[in-house]
Design a protein around this motif. Structure first.
Motif, PDB file in Angstrom:
ATOM      1  N   VAL A 103       0.878  -0.913  -0.221  1.00 40.70           N
ATOM      2  CA  VAL A 103       0.155  -0.072   0.115  1.00 40.70           C
ATOM      3  C   VAL A 103       0.904   1.539   0.233  1.00 40.70           C
ATOM      4  O   VAL A 103       1.246   2.469  -0.715  1.00 40.70           O
ATOM      5  N   ALA A 104       1.869   1.089   1.108  1.00 45.85           N
ATOM      6  CA  ALA A 104       2.976   2.508   0.698  1.00 45.85           C
ATOM      7  C   ALA A 104       3.679   2.666  -0.473  1.00 45.85           C
ATOM      8  O   ALA A 104       3.266   3.965  -1.658  1.00 45.85           O
ATOM      9  N   GLU A 105       3.567   1.267  -1.051  1.00 43.59           N
ATOM     10  CA  GLU A 105       4.689   1.565  -2.312  1.00 43.59           C
ATOM     11  C   GLU A 105       3.228   2.764  -3.252  1.00 43.59           C
ATOM     12  O   GLU A 105       4.398   3.331  -4.281  1.00 43.59           O
ATOM     13  N   LEU A 106       2.812   1.929  -3.914  1.00 35.45           N
ATOM     14  CA  LEU A 106       1.533   1.788  -4.796  1.00 35.45           C
ATOM     15  C   LEU A 106       1.098   3.292  -4.832  1.00 35.45           C
ATOM     16  O   LEU A 106       0.853   4.440  -5.145  1.00 35.45           O
ATOM     17  N   THR A 107       0.625   3.805  -3.243  1.00 31.93           N
ATOM     18  CA  THR A 107       0.649   5.572  -3.073  1.00 31.93           C
ATOM     19  C   THR A 107       1.255   6.234  -3.296  1.00 31.93           C
ATOM     20  O   THR A 107       0.967   6.934  -3.956  1.00 31.93           O
ATOM     21  N   ARG A 108       2.525   5.833  -2.557  1.00 33.12           N
ATOM     22  CA  ARG A 108       3.767   6.740  -2.986  1.00 33.12           C
ATOM     23  C   ARG A 108       4.176   7.167  -4.938  1.00 33.12           C
ATOM     24  O   ARG A 108       4.248   7.829  -5.812  1.00 33.12           O
ATOM     25  N   ARG A 109       3.779   6.117  -5.522  1.00 34.36           N
ATOM     26  CA  ARG A 109       3.490   6.001  -7.111  1.00 34.36           C
ATOM     27  C   ARG A 109       2.895   6.986  -7.874  1.00 34.36           C
ATOM     28  O   ARG A 109       2.206   6.426  -8.797  1.00 34.36           O
TER      29      ARG A 109
ATOM     30  N   ASP B  94      -9.718  -2.067 -11.123  1.00 38.09           N
ATOM     31  CA  ASP B  94      -9.434  -2.451 -12.109  1.00 38.09           C
ATOM     32  C   ASP B  94      -7.987  -3.989 -12.185  1.00 38.09           C
ATOM     33  O   ASP B  94      -8.236  -4.280 -13.147  1.00 38.09           O
ATOM     34  N   THR B  95      -7.387  -3.322 -10.457  1.00 33.37           N
ATOM     35  CA  THR B  95      -6.759  -3.889 -10.859  1.00 33.37           C
ATOM     36  C   THR B  95      -6.357  -4.714  -9.050  1.00 33.37           C
ATOM     37  O   THR B  95      -6.692  -4.059  -8.021  1.00 33.37           O
ATOM     38  N   LEU B  96      -6.842  -6.286  -8.623  1.00 33.08           N
ATOM     39  CA  LEU B  96      -6.924  -6.974  -7.598  1.00 33.08           C
ATOM     40  C   LEU B  96      -5.245  -7.209  -7.515  1.00 33.08           C
ATOM     41  O   LEU B  96      -4.857  -8.613  -8.001  1.00 33.08           O
ATOM     42  N   ILE B  97      -4.588  -7.330  -6.152  1.00 41.54           N
ATOM     43  CA  ILE B  97      -3.421  -7.531  -5.618  1.00 41.54           C
ATOM     44  C   ILE B  97      -3.946  -8.411  -4.160  1.00 41.54           C
ATOM     45  O   ILE B  97      -4.484  -8.248  -3.389  1.00 41.54           O
TER      46      ILE B  97
ATOM     47  N   CYS C 189       5.600  -2.717  -9.073  1.00 38.45           N
ATOM     48  CA  CYS C 189       6.020  -3.639 -10.654  1.00 38.45           C
ATOM     49  C   CYS C 189       4.648  -4.196 -11.767  1.00 38.45           C
ATOM     50  O   CYS C 189       4.785  -4.186 -13.039  1.00 38.45           O
ATOM     51  N   ALA C 190       4.482  -5.097 -10.750  1.00 40.10           N
ATOM     52  CA  ALA C 190       2.828  -6.185 -11.469  1.00 40.10           C
ATOM     53  C   ALA C 190       2.137  -5.245 -12.127  1.00 40.10           C
ATOM     54  O   ALA C 190       1.303  -5.753 -12.542  1.00 40.10           O
ATOM     55  N   VAL C 191       1.813  -4.201 -11.045  1.00 38.16           N
ATOM     56  CA  VAL C 191       0.826  -3.545 -11.563  1.00 38.16           C
ATOM     57  C   VAL C 191       0.937  -3.159 -12.532  1.00 38.16           C
ATOM     58  O   VAL C 191       0.125  -2.870 -13.426  1.00 38.16           O
ATOM     59  N   GLU C 192       2.361  -2.052 -12.482  1.00 39.61           N
ATOM     60  CA  GLU C 192       2.972  -1.477 -13.434  1.00 39.61           C
ATOM     61  C   GLU C 192       2.531  -2.781 -15.351  1.00 39.61           C
ATOM     62  O   GLU C 192       3.060  -2.270 -15.667  1.00 39.61           O
ATOM     63  N   ALA C 193       2.956  -3.584 -15.300  1.00 45.78           N
ATOM     64  CA  ALA C 193       3.468  -4.602 -15.666  1.00 45.78           C
ATOM     65  C   ALA C 193       2.758  -4.308 -17.185  1.00 45.78           C
ATOM     66  O   ALA C 193       0.854  -3.952 -17.071  1.00 45.78           O
ATOM     67  N   PRO C 194       3.280  -4.054 -18.465  1.00 43.88           N
ATOM     68  CA  PRO C 194       2.190  -3.729 -19.920  1.00 43.88           C
ATOM     69  C   PRO C 194       0.870  -4.742 -20.377  1.00 43.88           C
ATOM     70  O   PRO C 194       0.647  -5.972 -19.497  1.00 43.88           O
ATOM     71  N   ASP C 195      -0.221  -4.247 -20.302  1.00 47.21           N
ATOM     72  CA  ASP C 195      -1.426  -4.914 -20.880  1.00 47.21           C
ATOM     73  C   ASP C 195      -0.747  -7.143 -20.997  1.00 47.21           C
ATOM     74  O   ASP C 195      -2.232  -7.543 -21.429  1.00 47.21           O
TER      75      ASP C 195
ATOM     76  N   LEU D  65       8.730  -9.899 -17.698  1.00 44.28           N
ATOM     77  CA  LEU D  65       7.648  -9.563 -17.713  1.00 44.28           C
ATOM     78  C   LEU D  65       7.189  -8.598 -16.514  1.00 44.28           C
ATOM     79  O   LEU D  65       6.196  -7.003 -17.287  1.00 44.28           O
ATOM     80  N   LEU D  66       8.172  -7.915 -15.546  1.00 45.32           N
ATOM     81  CA  LEU D  66       7.032  -7.273 -14.880  1.00 45.32           C
ATOM     82  C   LEU D  66       8.440  -6.034 -14.760  1.00 45.32           C
ATOM     83  O   LEU D  66       8.129  -4.885 -14.264  1.00 45.32           O
ATOM     84  N   GLY D  67       9.710  -5.583 -15.174  1.00 47.75           N
ATOM     85  CA  GLY D  67      10.636  -4.972 -14.938  1.00 47.75           C
ATOM     86  C   GLY D  67      11.548  -4.765 -13.529  1.00 47.75           C
ATOM     87  O   GLY D  67      11.647  -3.645 -12.952  1.00 47.75           O
TER      88      GLY D  67
END
Ligand SMILES: NC(=O)c1ccc[n+]([C@@H]2O[C@H](COP(=O)([O-])OP(=O)(O)OC[C@H]3O[C@@H](n4cnc5c(N)ncnc54)[C@H](O)[C@@H]3O)[C@@H](O)[C@H]2O)c1
Length: 244
Positions: free
Chosen positions: A18-24, A61-64, A196-202, A229-231
């Protein structure tokens, strides 16, 4: 920017994610039976409470999916409701809500016996060898994740995680074993990995990736799919980032 629901958001890895996604700059909503930090968007509920899940899943749109019993425990009272029945409710809720990507927390314990017998680095394409009930429950998660990718066209990323210690006793266990140090992943690397998994290409339709830190002795898990795949590149080696 993605709209992300993080189940298990009050846990060891969930808090870092949560902290990293919020930061991004992503829009993040937590879901856990334990309340999260004040101010964060959050739904308190259980994985077996479908109404609470459906409420949490709106406009996502994205579930972790992290919420689970995170190691072996009593099957009937822990693994069955949290890691099997809970997976059914979470995935069905996500599908019906129109979620586009599922990022599902599995475990390196699904490759336990091959790693124990020295067949390393384990590659995601090799047949799994689950350690016990907990790891078997993660195989259920992985299997239905594949089914969702094929049946419903969702993008599904299976995250086989190394070891992010939850207690001082676990930190001690890692300190005493070389292999455990090699699969260690710090909270902040865990946050980066899931971001990185959230931001990986479609174009990523179904993938199995290992999430571990930088090994200090021997490479246990093949990091190449996470990289390509995820960078994702881990930054920490045991014991760096322990308190992150
Ligand atoms: N930490 C590791 O080393 C590690 C390694 C491999 C895989 N994993 C997986 O990563 C995920 C997160 O692990 P963690 O170490 O952060 O565990 P954790 O126990 O710290 O967090 C799990 C969270 O899930 C919540 N939860 C559990 N059951 C729930 C339910 N029925 N309804 C709602 N919330 C529920 C808990 O309240 C907790 O906050 C788990 O799926 C675990 O299996 C963790």
């Amino acid at each position: 920017m993605a709209s992300v629901l993080v189940t298990g958001s009050s846990g060891r890895i969930g808090r870092a994610v949560v902290a990293e996604l919020t930061r991004r700059g992503h829009r993040v909503r937590g879901f856990d039976r334990v309340p999260g930090p004040a101010g964060a968007e959050f739904v308190v509920g259980s994985l077996t409470d479908r109404a609470a899940l459906d409420h949490a899943m709106q406009d996502i749109d994205t579930l972790i999916h992290l919420a689970a019993t995170p190691d072996d425990a009593d099957f009937l009272s822990e693994i069955l409701p949290n890691n099997l029945l809970g997976v059914y409710h979470v995935l069905e809720s996500a599908r019906l809500a129109g979620v586009k990507r599922l990022i599902l927390a599995s475990s390196g314990q699904v490759n336990w016996w091959q790693r124990e017998s020295g067949q390393i680095p384990v590659r995601p394409t090799e047949a799994a060898s689950p350690r016990y009930w907990y790891a078997a429950s993660k195989m259920f998660l992985e299997s239905i994740g594949r089914g969702f990718a094929e049946m419903h066209g969702l993008s599904v990323i299976i995250a086989r995680l190394g070891w992010c210690p939850r207690t001082p006793a676990q930190e001690q266990e890692i300190a005493e074993q070389n292999w455990a140090q090699d699969v260690y992943i710090s909270p902040r690397d865990s946050g980066r990995f899931f971001a990185c998994a959230v931001e990986a290409p479609d174009t990523v339709r179904f993938a199995v990736v290992f999430g571990a830190g930088r090994p200090t002795h021997q490479l246990q898990f093949d990091p190449s799919t996470a990289r390509t795949l995820l960078g994702f590149e881990p930054e920490d080696a045991w014991p760096e980032g322990l308190s992150s």
